[in-house]
Motif scaffolding. Structure first.
Motif, PDB file in Angstrom:
ATOM      1  N   GLY A   1       0.806  -1.219   0.000  1.00 50.64           N
ATOM      2  CA  GLY A   1       0.000   0.000   0.000  1.00 50.64           C
ATOM      3  C   GLY A   1       0.836   1.264   0.000  1.00 50.64           C
ATOM      4  O   GLY A   1       0.446   2.278  -0.582  1.00 50.64           O
ATOM      5  N   TRP A   2       1.994   1.207   0.645  1.00 52.96           N
ATOM      6  CA  TRP A   2       2.821   2.395   0.801  1.00 52.96           C
ATOM      7  C   TRP A   2       3.504   2.762  -0.509  1.00 52.96           C
ATOM      8  O   TRP A   2       3.503   3.911  -0.932  1.00 52.96           O
ATOM      9  N   ILE A   3       4.082   1.751  -1.145  1.00 53.42           N
ATOM     10  CA  ILE A   3       4.799   1.985  -2.404  1.00 53.42           C
ATOM     11  C   ILE A   3       3.835   1.966  -3.582  1.00 53.42           C
ATOM     12  O   ILE A   3       4.027   2.643  -4.581  1.00 53.42           O
ATOM     13  N   GLY A   4       2.753   1.184  -3.439  1.00 56.32           N
ATOM     14  CA  GLY A   4       1.807   1.053  -4.540  1.00 56.32           C
ATOM     15  C   GLY A   4       0.793   2.172  -4.647  1.00 56.32           C
ATOM     16  O   GLY A   4       0.041   2.235  -5.623  1.00 56.32           O
ATOM     17  N   ASN A   5       0.760   3.076  -3.653  1.00 57.61           N
ATOM     18  CA  ASN A   5      -0.224   4.154  -3.686  1.00 57.61           C
ATOM     19  C   ASN A   5       0.150   5.183  -4.755  1.00 57.61           C
ATOM     20  O   ASN A   5       1.278   5.683  -4.782  1.00 57.61           O
ATOM     21  N   ALA A   6      -0.803   5.485  -5.617  1.00 57.94           N
ATOM     22  CA  ALA A   6      -0.524   6.386  -6.750  1.00 57.94           C
ATOM     23  C   ALA A   6      -0.109   7.791  -6.293  1.00 57.94           C
ATOM     24  O   ALA A   6       0.591   8.490  -7.018  1.00 57.94           O
ATOM     25  N   LYS A   7      -0.529   8.191  -5.099  1.00 56.52           N
ATOM     26  CA  LYS A   7      -0.213   9.543  -4.621  1.00 56.52           C
ATOM     27  C   LYS A   7       1.101   9.609  -3.841  1.00 56.52           C
ATOM     28  O   LYS A   7       1.554  10.660  -3.446  1.00 56.52           O
ATOM     29  N   HIS A   8       1.685   8.447  -3.559  1.00 55.97           N
ATOM     30  CA  HIS A   8       2.979   8.405  -2.883  1.00 55.97           C
ATOM     31  C   HIS A   8       4.072   8.306  -3.951  1.00 55.97           C
ATOM     32  O   HIS A   8       3.865   7.702  -4.997  1.00 55.97           O
ATOM     33  N   THR A   9       5.223   8.883  -3.681  1.00 55.37           N
ATOM     34  CA  THR A   9       6.378   8.702  -4.560  1.00 55.37           C
ATOM     35  C   THR A   9       7.457   7.955  -3.788  1.00 55.37           C
ATOM     36  O   THR A   9       7.837   8.365  -2.685  1.00 55.37           O
ATOM     37  N   ALA A  10       7.917   6.833  -4.335  1.00 56.42           N
ATOM     38  CA  ALA A  10       8.961   6.026  -3.705  1.00 56.42           C
ATOM     39  C   ALA A  10      10.168   5.980  -4.635  1.00 56.42           C
ATOM     40  O   ALA A  10      10.048   5.591  -5.798  1.00 56.42           O
ATOM     41  N   LEU A  11      11.320   6.393  -4.101  1.00 58.93           N
ATOM     42  CA  LEU A  11      12.549   6.434  -4.892  1.00 58.93           C
ATOM     43  C   LEU A  11      13.628   5.602  -4.196  1.00 58.93           C
ATOM     44  O   LEU A  11      13.654   5.516  -2.967  1.00 58.93           O
ATOM     45  N   ALA A  12      14.508   5.016  -4.987  1.00 57.99           N
ATOM     46  CA  ALA A  12      15.580   4.190  -4.423  1.00 57.99           C
ATOM     47  C   ALA A  12      16.881   4.424  -5.181  1.00 57.99           C
ATOM     48  O   ALA A  12      16.881   4.921  -6.307  1.00 57.99           O
ATOM     49  N   LEU A  13      17.969   4.071  -4.522  1.00 54.52           N
ATOM     50  CA  LEU A  13      19.281   4.057  -5.161  1.00 54.52           C
ATOM     51  C   LEU A  13      19.677   2.603  -5.375  1.00 54.52           C
ATOM     52  O   LEU A  13      19.600   1.784  -4.452  1.00 54.52           O
ATOM     53  N   LYS A  14      20.081   2.281  -6.608  1.00 55.30           N
ATOM     54  CA  LYS A  14      20.464   0.899  -6.919  1.00 55.30           C
ATOM     55  C   LYS A  14      21.687   0.492  -6.098  1.00 55.30           C
ATOM     56  O   LYS A  14      22.565   1.320  -5.822  1.00 55.30           O
ATOM     57  N   GLY A  15      21.715  -0.784  -5.730  1.00 59.77           N
ATOM     58  CA  GLY A  15      22.851  -1.280  -4.955  1.00 59.77           C
ATOM     59  C   GLY A  15      23.035  -2.759  -5.162  1.00 59.77           C
ATOM     60  O   GLY A  15      22.301  -3.404  -5.918  1.00 59.77           O
ATOM     61  N   PRO A  16      24.022  -3.346  -4.456  1.00 58.98           N
ATOM     62  CA  PRO A  16      24.358  -4.758  -4.643  1.00 58.98           C
ATOM     63  C   PRO A  16      23.219  -5.705  -4.279  1.00 58.98           C
ATOM     64  O   PRO A  16      23.119  -6.801  -4.822  1.00 58.98           O
ATOM     65  N   MET A  17      22.314  -5.279  -3.359  1.00 65.33           N
ATOM     66  CA  MET A  17      21.187  -6.145  -2.998  1.00 65.33           C
ATOM     67  C   MET A  17      19.918  -5.704  -3.708  1.00 65.33           C
ATOM     68  O   MET A  17      18.817  -5.850  -3.191  1.00 65.33           O
ATOM     69  N   GLY A  18      20.073  -5.128  -4.866  1.00 62.12           N
ATOM     70  CA  GLY A  18      18.923  -4.563  -5.568  1.00 62.12           C
ATOM     71  C   GLY A  18      18.866  -3.067  -5.321  1.00 62.12           C
ATOM     72  O   GLY A  18      18.939  -2.273  -6.244  1.00 62.12           O
ATOM     73  N   ILE A  19      18.780  -2.677  -4.027  1.00 59.39           N
ATOM     74  CA  ILE A  19      18.848  -1.258  -3.683  1.00 59.39           C
ATOM     75  C   ILE A  19      19.766  -1.075  -2.481  1.00 59.39           C
ATOM     76  O   ILE A  19      20.017  -2.018  -1.723  1.00 59.39           O
ATOM     77  N   ARG A  20      20.271   0.141  -2.315  1.00 56.62           N
ATOM     78  CA  ARG A  20      21.112   0.428  -1.151  1.00 56.62           C
ATOM     79  C   ARG A  20      20.495   1.507  -0.254  1.00 56.62           C
ATOM     80  O   ARG A  20      21.069   1.892   0.771  1.00 56.62           O
ATOM     81  N   GLY A  21      19.322   1.984  -0.665  1.00 59.08           N
ATOM     82  CA  GLY A  21      18.606   2.970   0.139  1.00 59.08           C
ATOM     83  C   GLY A  21      17.316   3.320  -0.568  1.00 59.08           C
ATOM     84  O   GLY A  21      17.207   3.163  -1.791  1.00 59.08           O
ATOM     85  N   TYR A  22      16.303   3.754   0.216  1.00 61.48           N
ATOM     86  CA  TYR A  22      15.065   4.189  -0.425  1.00 61.48           C
ATOM     87  C   TYR A  22      14.293   5.122   0.501  1.00 61.48           C
ATOM     88  O   TYR A  22      14.551   5.193   1.706  1.00 61.48           O
ATOM     89  N   GLY A  23      13.362   5.851  -0.106  1.00 69.36           N
ATOM     90  CA  GLY A  23      12.515   6.743   0.678  1.00 69.36           C
ATOM     91  C   GLY A  23      11.172   6.928   0.004  1.00 69.36           C
ATOM     92  O   GLY A  23      11.018   6.675  -1.196  1.00 69.36           O
ATOM     93  N   VAL A  24      10.193   7.341   0.806  1.00 69.65           N
ATOM     94  CA  VAL A  24       8.840   7.583   0.309  1.00 69.65           C
ATOM     95  C   VAL A  24       8.384   8.954   0.787  1.00 69.65           C
ATOM     96  O   VAL A  24       8.635   9.338   1.939  1.00 69.65           O
ATOM     97  N   ILE A  25       7.747   9.703  -0.108  1.00 64.99           N
ATOM     98  CA  ILE A  25       7.139  10.977   0.284  1.00 64.99           C
ATOM     99  C   ILE A  25       5.647  10.890   0.001  1.00 64.99           C
ATOM    100  O   ILE A  25       5.229  10.298  -0.999  1.00 64.99           O
ATOM    101  N   ARG A  26       4.852  11.441   0.928  1.00 68.71           N
ATOM    102  CA  ARG A  26       3.400  11.357   0.751  1.00 68.71           C
ATOM    103  C   ARG A  26       2.749  12.677   1.137  1.00 68.71           C
ATOM    104  O   ARG A  26       3.252  13.391   2.013  1.00 68.71           O
ATOM    105  N   PRO A  27       1.640  13.006   0.479  1.00 66.55           N
ATOM    106  CA  PRO A  27       0.933  14.236   0.821  1.00 66.55           C
ATOM    107  C   PRO A  27       0.181  14.071   2.147  1.00 66.55           C
ATOM    108  O   PRO A  27      -0.414  13.023   2.411  1.00 66.55           O
ATOM    109  N   CYS A  28       0.238  15.108   2.972  1.00 66.45           N
ATOM    110  CA  CYS A  28      -0.496  15.130   4.239  1.00 66.45           C
ATOM    111  C   CYS A  28      -1.580  16.199   4.143  1.00 66.45           C
ATOM    112  O   CYS A  28      -1.670  16.921   3.153  1.00 66.45           O
ATOM    113  N   LEU A  29      -2.395  16.286   5.183  1.00 70.46           N
ATOM    114  CA  LEU A  29      -3.420  17.329   5.192  1.00 70.46           C
ATOM    115  C   LEU A  29      -2.758  18.697   5.105  1.00 70.46           C
ATOM    116  O   LEU A  29      -3.303  19.638   4.559  1.00 70.46           O
ATOM    117  N   GLU A  30      -1.545  18.783   5.670  1.00 73.54           N
ATOM    118  CA  GLU A  30      -0.723  19.984   5.481  1.00 73.54           C
ATOM    119  C   GLU A  30       0.643  19.533   5.004  1.00 73.54           C
ATOM    120  O   GLU A  30       1.332  18.772   5.679  1.00 73.54           O
TER     121      GLU A  30
END
Length: 290
Positions: free
Chosen positions: A177-206
């Protein structure tokens, strides 16, 4: 016993999904700035994890106790309607939901003035979390190894979280739900295990909230932080980041961008505390689900 029954007409029962917007609305009124889509994602993580106490006026108190596995759960959304505070109803809900828990470990993020109450229930302090907020200007050179995560990537993300001790248990339902939500943006940096870091930003009421923000060094964390901020449609909106205080590099990241402390919680655990690598946790996922 007629008079007694009349005096206490409260009922405690599991919440259906349509009861959750009320809980999120209450959380917003408490100043917790929930994400606009938090209710559905949180509910789908554990559809049996949300409880309410009802009186004649309707919902009077809420709590969530989301179970990730037979070993680990997380408590949040513990709010009483203002007119029922001090009546003991909230605590009765707490006891009803938690007293029979068979989970090995339960975590929560407690507001400062409730920490003693949580201690009495067997929770022990692990570390402080600090919510930073601010209007952040950022210009980032997007690196070649930055990728946008899609719902099909959740197994890779889950493996990264488990291998690097970023979350106590596998949480595929949450990530779906977190990564699959159309209004959330999830970005990652590629790494040896597929990724080496990631983050999600989501809109709040403010504004917007970033969480999680997981990276293996401060440089990657800053890159992801900047890229997530740039993905917003409204660049001037306020942004929030919930930082585990022991990670000094995460505190520095927030302060470097002019963000200020707005709120703090105590991460507490009942049962053995998970051994998370806080140095790689630059932003926790949420105060409600861990």
């Amino acid at each position: 016993h007629g008079s007694l029954k009349h005096a206490m007409p409260e009922k405690i029962r599991r919440l259906e999904s349509f009861g959750l917007p009320v809980a999120v609305d209450w959380a917003a009124k408490e100043g917790w700035t929930p994400g606009i889509h938090d209710a559905e994602v949180f509910f789908n993580t554990d559809t049996e994890g949300f409880w309410g106490a009802f009186d004649k006026q309707g919902l009077a108190a809420v709590i969530s106790a989301v179970q990730y596995s037979s070993d680990f759960g997380f408590v949040g959304f513990y709010i009483c309607r203002p007119d029922r505070r001090g009546s003991g109803l909230g605590y009765r809900l707490w006891q009803t939901v938690l007293e029979d828990s068979v989970l090995k470990t339960v975590g929560l993020d407690g507001v400062v003035d409730q920490q003693d109450n949580y201690r009495k229930s067997g929770f022990e302090f692990a570390h402080r979390n600090i919510r930073f907020g601010g209007v952040v200007e950022t210009d980032v050179d997007t690196p070649d190894d930055l990728i946008t995560l899609e719902i099909n990537d959740i197994a890779i993300v889950d493996a990264f979280e488990q291998t690097c001790n970023l979350f106590p248990e596998s949480r595929l339902n949450f990530l779906r739900g977190w990564i699959g939500n159309a209004k959330h943006t999830a970005l990652a940096l590629k790494g040896p295990m597929g990724i080496r870091g990631y983050g999600v930003i989501r809109p709040c009421l403010e504004g917007h909230k970033i969480g999680p923000l997981f990276a293996q060094d401060a440089k990657d964390a800053k890159t992801l932080f900047g890229a997530l901020l740039q993905s917003r449609s409204d660049q001037g909106s306020k942004v929030y980041l919930d930082v585990p205080e022991p990670n000094q590099a995460a505190v520095d990241l927030a302060k470097m961008h002019g963000m200020v402390q707005e709120f703090e919680t105590a991460r507490m655990y009942k049962g053995p505390a998970p051994e998370l690598d806080l140095d790689n946790i630059f932003g926790i996922s949420s105060f409600e689900l861990g």
